[in-house]
Design a protein around this motif. Sequence first.
Motif, PDB file in Angstrom:
ATOM      1  N   PHE A 169       0.854  -1.192   0.000  1.00  0.00           N
ATOM      2  CA  PHE A 169       0.000   0.000   0.000  1.00  0.00           C
ATOM      3  C   PHE A 169       0.885   1.235   0.000  1.00  0.00           C
ATOM      4  N   MET A 170       0.600   2.161  -0.907  1.00  0.00           N
ATOM      5  CA  MET A 170       1.421   3.358  -0.999  1.00  0.00           C
ATOM      6  C   MET A 170       0.573   4.597  -0.755  1.00  0.00           C
ATOM      7  N   VAL A 171       0.961   5.343   0.268  1.00  0.00           N
ATOM      8  CA  VAL A 171       0.233   6.563   0.627  1.00  0.00           C
ATOM      9  C   VAL A 171       1.249   7.700   0.693  1.00  0.00           C
ATOM     10  N   PRO A 172       1.020   8.796  -0.041  1.00  0.00           N
ATOM     11  CA  PRO A 172       1.998   9.893  -0.006  1.00  0.00           C
ATOM     12  C   PRO A 172       1.962  10.649   1.322  1.00  0.00           C
ATOM     13  N   ALA A 173       3.139  11.111   1.748  1.00  0.00           N
ATOM     14  CA  ALA A 173       3.253  11.839   3.014  1.00  0.00           C
ATOM     15  C   ALA A 173       2.432  13.129   2.977  1.00  0.00           C
ATOM     16  N   ASP A 174       2.198  13.681   1.772  1.00  0.00           N
ATOM     17  CA  ASP A 174       1.468  14.952   1.683  1.00  0.00           C
ATOM     18  C   ASP A 174      -0.024  14.756   1.406  1.00  0.00           C
ATOM     19  N   THR A 175      -0.565  13.572   1.736  1.00  0.00           N
ATOM     20  CA  THR A 175      -1.993  13.343   1.517  1.00  0.00           C
ATOM     21  C   THR A 175      -2.823  14.340   2.328  1.00  0.00           C
ATOM     22  N   HIS A 176      -3.974  14.743   1.754  1.00  0.00           N
ATOM     23  CA  HIS A 176      -4.820  15.699   2.483  1.00  0.00           C
ATOM     24  C   HIS A 176      -5.623  15.015   3.588  1.00  0.00           C
ATOM     25  N   SER A 196      -5.480  11.754   6.663  1.00  0.00           N
ATOM     26  CA  SER A 196      -4.391  11.153   7.443  1.00  0.00           C
ATOM     27  C   SER A 196      -3.964   9.877   6.706  1.00  0.00           C
ATOM     28  N   ILE A 197      -2.730   9.409   6.995  1.00  0.00           N
ATOM     29  CA  ILE A 197      -2.213   8.185   6.360  1.00  0.00           C
ATOM     30  C   ILE A 197      -3.175   7.027   6.647  1.00  0.00           C
ATOM     31  N   LYS A 198      -3.622   6.965   7.907  1.00  0.00           N
ATOM     32  CA  LYS A 198      -4.499   5.876   8.339  1.00  0.00           C
ATOM     33  C   LYS A 198      -5.818   5.886   7.550  1.00  0.00           C
ATOM     34  N   GLU A 199      -6.395   7.078   7.407  1.00  0.00           N
ATOM     35  CA  GLU A 199      -7.666   7.206   6.672  1.00  0.00           C
ATOM     36  C   GLU A 199      -7.520   6.713   5.237  1.00  0.00           C
ATOM     37  N   GLU A 200      -6.449   7.169   4.592  1.00  0.00           N
ATOM     38  CA  GLU A 200      -6.262   6.807   3.184  1.00  0.00           C
ATOM     39  C   GLU A 200      -6.053   5.302   3.049  1.00  0.00           C
ATOM     40  N   TYR A 201      -5.280   4.726   3.959  1.00  0.00           N
ATOM     41  CA  TYR A 201      -5.054   3.274   3.959  1.00  0.00           C
ATOM     42  C   TYR A 201      -6.388   2.541   4.124  1.00  0.00           C
ATOM     43  N   GLU A 202      -7.223   3.042   5.042  1.00  0.00           N
ATOM     44  CA  GLU A 202      -8.503   2.350   5.296  1.00  0.00           C
ATOM     45  C   GLU A 202      -9.455   2.435   4.104  1.00  0.00           C
ATOM     46  N   ILE A 203      -9.403   3.544   3.362  1.00  0.00           N
ATOM     47  CA  ILE A 203     -10.243   3.662   2.155  1.00  0.00           C
ATOM     48  C   ILE A 203      -9.774   2.645   1.107  1.00  0.00           C
ATOM     49  N   LEU A 204      -8.451   2.555   0.930  1.00  0.00           N
ATOM     50  CA  LEU A 204      -7.906   1.580  -0.030  1.00  0.00           C
ATOM     51  C   LEU A 204      -8.333   0.167   0.366  1.00  0.00           C
ATOM     52  N   LEU A 205      -8.248  -0.093   1.654  1.00  0.00           N
ATOM     53  CA  LEU A 205      -8.590  -1.415   2.172  1.00  0.00           C
ATOM     54  C   LEU A 205     -10.068  -1.731   1.936  1.00  0.00           C
ATOM     55  N   SER A 206     -10.929  -0.743   2.182  1.00  0.00           N
ATOM     56  CA  SER A 206     -12.371  -1.006   2.025  1.00  0.00           C
ATOM     57  C   SER A 206     -12.728  -1.229   0.553  1.00  0.00           C
ATOM     58  N   GLU A 207     -11.997  -0.568  -0.370  1.00  0.00           N
ATOM     59  CA  GLU A 207     -12.225  -0.813  -1.800  1.00  0.00           C
ATOM     60  C   GLU A 207     -11.905  -2.274  -2.136  1.00  0.00           C
ATOM     61  N   LEU A 208     -10.771  -2.751  -1.596  1.00  0.00           N
ATOM     62  CA  LEU A 208     -10.380  -4.138  -1.873  1.00  0.00           C
ATOM     63  C   LEU A 208     -11.395  -5.100  -1.273  1.00  0.00           C
ATOM     64  N   GLU A 209     -11.836  -4.797  -0.053  1.00  0.00           N
ATOM     65  CA  GLU A 209     -12.765  -5.695   0.632  1.00  0.00           C
ATOM     66  C   GLU A 209     -14.088  -5.787  -0.115  1.00  0.00           C
ATOM     67  N   ALA A 210     -14.559  -4.634  -0.619  1.00  0.00           N
ATOM     68  CA  ALA A 210     -15.839  -4.619  -1.339  1.00  0.00           C
ATOM     69  C   ALA A 210     -15.752  -5.473  -2.601  1.00  0.00           C
ATOM     70  N   TYR A 211     -14.578  -5.504  -3.194  1.00  0.00           N
ATOM     71  CA  TYR A 211     -14.405  -6.274  -4.433  1.00  0.00           C
ATOM     72  C   TYR A 211     -14.247  -7.761  -4.134  1.00  0.00           C
ATOM     73  N   ASN A 212     -13.376  -8.078  -3.182  1.00  0.00           N
ATOM     74  CA  ASN A 212     -13.112  -9.484  -2.867  1.00  0.00           C
ATOM     75  C   ASN A 212     -12.448  -9.549  -1.498  1.00  0.00           C
ATOM     76  N   SER A 213     -13.221  -9.962  -0.502  1.00  0.00           N
ATOM     77  CA  SER A 213     -12.721  -9.919   0.879  1.00  0.00           C
ATOM     78  C   SER A 213     -11.516 -10.843   1.104  1.00  0.00           C
ATOM     79  N   GLU A 214     -11.313 -11.815   0.209  1.00  0.00           N
ATOM     80  CA  GLU A 214     -10.160 -12.713   0.369  1.00  0.00           C
ATOM     81  C   GLU A 214      -8.833 -11.976   0.203  1.00  0.00           C
ATOM     82  N   LEU A 215      -8.882 -10.841  -0.488  1.00  0.00           N
ATOM     83  CA  LEU A 215      -7.656 -10.061  -0.690  1.00  0.00           C
ATOM     84  C   LEU A 215      -7.080  -9.584   0.642  1.00  0.00           C
TER      85      LEU A 215
END
Length: 331
Positions: A247-254, A256-275
């Motif tokens: 997972f790659m999150v830029p330091a200058d994200t608008h 928080s790093i955690k929020e952006e990571y969790e959004i990426l994670l929820s996208e993957l989960e919605a598609y295929n929770s096995e990921l």
Amino acid sequence: MSQGSNFVDYVKICGRSGNGGAGSAHLHRDVRTAKGGPDGGDGGRGGHVILKGNAQLWTLLHLKYRKHVIAEHGMSGGSALKTGRDGKDEILEVPLGTVAKDSVTGEVLFEITKDGEEKVLVKGGRGGLGNWHFKSPTNQTPRYAQPGESGQEEWKILELKVLADVGLVGFPNAGKSTLLSVITAAKPEIGDYPFTTIVPNLGIVSYRGGKSFIMADIPGIIEGASEGKGLGFRFLRHIERNSVLLFMVPADTHRSIKEEYEILLSELEAYNSELLHKPKILAITKADMLDEELEAEMKIDLPELPYVFISSVAQKGLPELKDLLWKAINE
């Protein structure tokens, strides 16, 4: 190895298998025998349409313009119990990670994962039985045989899932293409607008002691990719085949790093929770902008997974990143 328009990961083809040959209804005749018994041989099987795995291929480009694939018909049976020749199979070589689907129902038929592996895509018709099969005490000279079974004509979809050790997951402009161009020999297009990377770019990362692993940069996720927005599903399909997700999150994200990571994670989960069961590593990119104080502050609120601060441009943290990835791949 920037694939550009040569990378084709979806084709629709019409496979037509061969008809089975007809059985023979021949009755044995020779100089000594005026009225012999049945000796008609069986018809040969119609040719199959077969997919065969080839580890040297990485795209379905060679099948893009080949809409119709036609296998040979089986030959008819002959006298003296001779079986007709089987129709020649039509063999299509495909990259590993190719999935065959029914074009009407979308049902997954099978997946090719090994070099040299062969699976039948469209089955040839069976050859008909010769008349000697139908001989009985009450009917000693049957004058009929079975016709061959018809071949099938079916539309199939072939989809490719890229096989890589590490898949890069992040929003557009998280620095994925830059990282790939710096730590591998790949030359992806680099831009800071969404969807610079329309097709997966593969690169080989050299590691210590002559070892190496494959990294794939996949089109950036945007929120809603799992609902098919943007390049949605076509891109998420490639992530399924990667063994480690970076997972790659830029330091200058608008956010928080955690929020952006969790959004990426929820996208993957919605598609295929096995990921979510795959090993995950977090890289905070563009870290050359941070001083030690800022970095320490950010560490307080990071998600719980192995992480590393990196800068592809300043070559910061790349050896540590390779170590983390190598460890995750080999666990």
